[in-house]
Design an enzyme around this catalytic site. Structure first.
Site, PDB file in Angstrom:
ATOM      1  N   HIS A  28       0.823  -1.212   0.000  1.00 46.86           N
ATOM      2  CA  HIS A  28       0.000   0.000   0.000  1.00 46.86           C
ATOM      3  C   HIS A  28       0.859   1.265   0.000  1.00 46.86           C
ATOM      4  O   HIS A  28       0.674   2.160  -0.836  1.00 46.86           O
ATOM      5  CB  HIS A  28      -0.908  -0.013   1.243  1.00 46.86           C
ATOM      6  CG  HIS A  28      -1.815   1.173   1.348  1.00 46.86           C
ATOM      7  ND1 HIS A  28      -3.166   1.102   1.073  1.00 46.86           N
ATOM      8  CD2 HIS A  28      -1.585   2.469   1.712  1.00 46.86           C
ATOM      9  CE1 HIS A  28      -3.714   2.293   1.251  1.00 46.86           C
ATOM     10  NE2 HIS A  28      -2.770   3.137   1.646  1.00 46.86           N
ATOM     11  N   GLU A  29       1.798   1.328   0.934  1.00 49.01           N
ATOM     12  CA  GLU A  29       2.642   2.525   1.025  1.00 49.01           C
ATOM     13  C   GLU A  29       3.627   2.619  -0.146  1.00 49.01           C
ATOM     14  O   GLU A  29       3.924   3.713  -0.630  1.00 49.01           O
ATOM     15  CB  GLU A  29       3.395   2.541   2.357  1.00 49.01           C
ATOM     16  CG  GLU A  29       2.499   2.529   3.591  1.00 49.01           C
ATOM     17  CD  GLU A  29       1.500   3.677   3.615  1.00 49.01           C
ATOM     18  OE1 GLU A  29       1.780   4.732   3.016  1.00 49.01           O
ATOM     19  OE2 GLU A  29       0.430   3.520   4.217  1.00 49.01           O
ATOM     20  N   HIS A  32       1.814   4.219  -3.047  1.00 50.49           N
ATOM     21  CA  HIS A  32       1.769   5.677  -2.929  1.00 50.49           C
ATOM     22  C   HIS A  32       3.107   6.293  -3.352  1.00 50.49           C
ATOM     23  O   HIS A  32       3.153   7.229  -4.153  1.00 50.49           O
ATOM     24  CB  HIS A  32       1.500   6.078  -1.474  1.00 50.49           C
ATOM     25  CG  HIS A  32       0.081   5.915  -1.035  1.00 50.49           C
ATOM     26  ND1 HIS A  32      -0.995   6.316  -1.791  1.00 50.49           N
ATOM     27  CD2 HIS A  32      -0.441   5.401   0.120  1.00 50.49           C
ATOM     28  CE1 HIS A  32      -2.121   6.061  -1.130  1.00 50.49           C
ATOM     29  NE2 HIS A  32      -1.801   5.503   0.019  1.00 50.49           N
TER      30      HIS A  32
END
Length: 225
Positions: A28-29, A32
């Site tokens: 997820h990170e 980003h």
């Protein structure tokens, strides 16, 4: 208090929970950071966040809270939107990248489980190995669909809020910024006050069944099931 009742997951299943969280939060990170980097912002990359190494992303307290309350967080990815050619549009894509990556993990997890079953690989395993495999996929899929839906909640600092913020006209954006500091407090009210959670959080997370059904039907049709 019985420790078994204090924690959100059975203690004996913690290794599977931790591994699933490490995968889900790190991807997820990373999504980003990678998306922001590709759009011209080197901030996250310069801080070592364009990586799948969980140690670069996991927040100790946020991870512990997941075991206790069922929700938590990783270290936020720093984004400097002034590097973007189209700040609002590109910021929306950066915000979406995280939740979409979790949804992709859900699909891949289901696909791999169906594939192993289709190839007959599961039935050849020992009982203990089957239990471990099923438990791992259970948490990989359930926790990542939770991360997907959780991050779409339109409260700061979650991705859903950032997406709405970038879509809103400037006057509304200015009003929203005045109340950002209330975001965490409002979220806790929604989670821990049953009448509020029943009309907000519960309906949102009920979408997980529909997503799993859709993915299951797609993958099942691929394997002729």
């Amino acid at each position: 208090m019985d420790s078994a009742n204090f924690f959100r997951f059975p203690i004996e299943e913690w290794p599977f929970v931790l591994l699933s969280l490490a995968i889900g939060l790190s991807v997820h990170e990373f999504a980003h950071a990678y998306t922001a980097w590709k759009f011209g912002d080197p901030t996250a990359k310069d801080r070592g966040r364009v990586t799948l190494n969980p140690m670069a992303h996991l927040d100790i307290f946020g991870t512990i809270l997941i075991f206790i309350a069922g929700f938590g967080w990783a270290k936020p990815v720093p984004v400097n939107r002034s590097y973007f050619k189209k700040p609002r549009m590109m910021s929306i894509f950066v915000s979406l990248a995280g939740p979409v990556s979790n949804l992709l993990i859900v699909f891949i997890g289901l696909f791999l489980f169906y594939l192993l079953d289709y190839l007959g690989a599961i039935e050849n395993l020992s009982t203990g190995s089957i239990t471990a495999l099923v438990t791992f996929f259970k948490y990989l899929i359930s926790l990542n669909i939770t991360l997907f839906l959780f991050n779409l909640i339109p409260l700061p600092p979650l991705d859903g809020y950032r997406i709405i913020e970038d879509l809103a006209p400037q006057p509304i954006r200015a009003k929203m910024s005045q109340y950002e500091h209330w975001g965490a407090f409002i979220f806790l009210l929604l989670v821990f006050i049953p009448p509020l959670s029943r009309v907000t959080i519960v309906p949102l997370f009920s979408l997980s069944d529909h997503i799993l059904l859709l993915f299951g039907n797609i993958i099942g049709s691929i394997f002729g099931m």
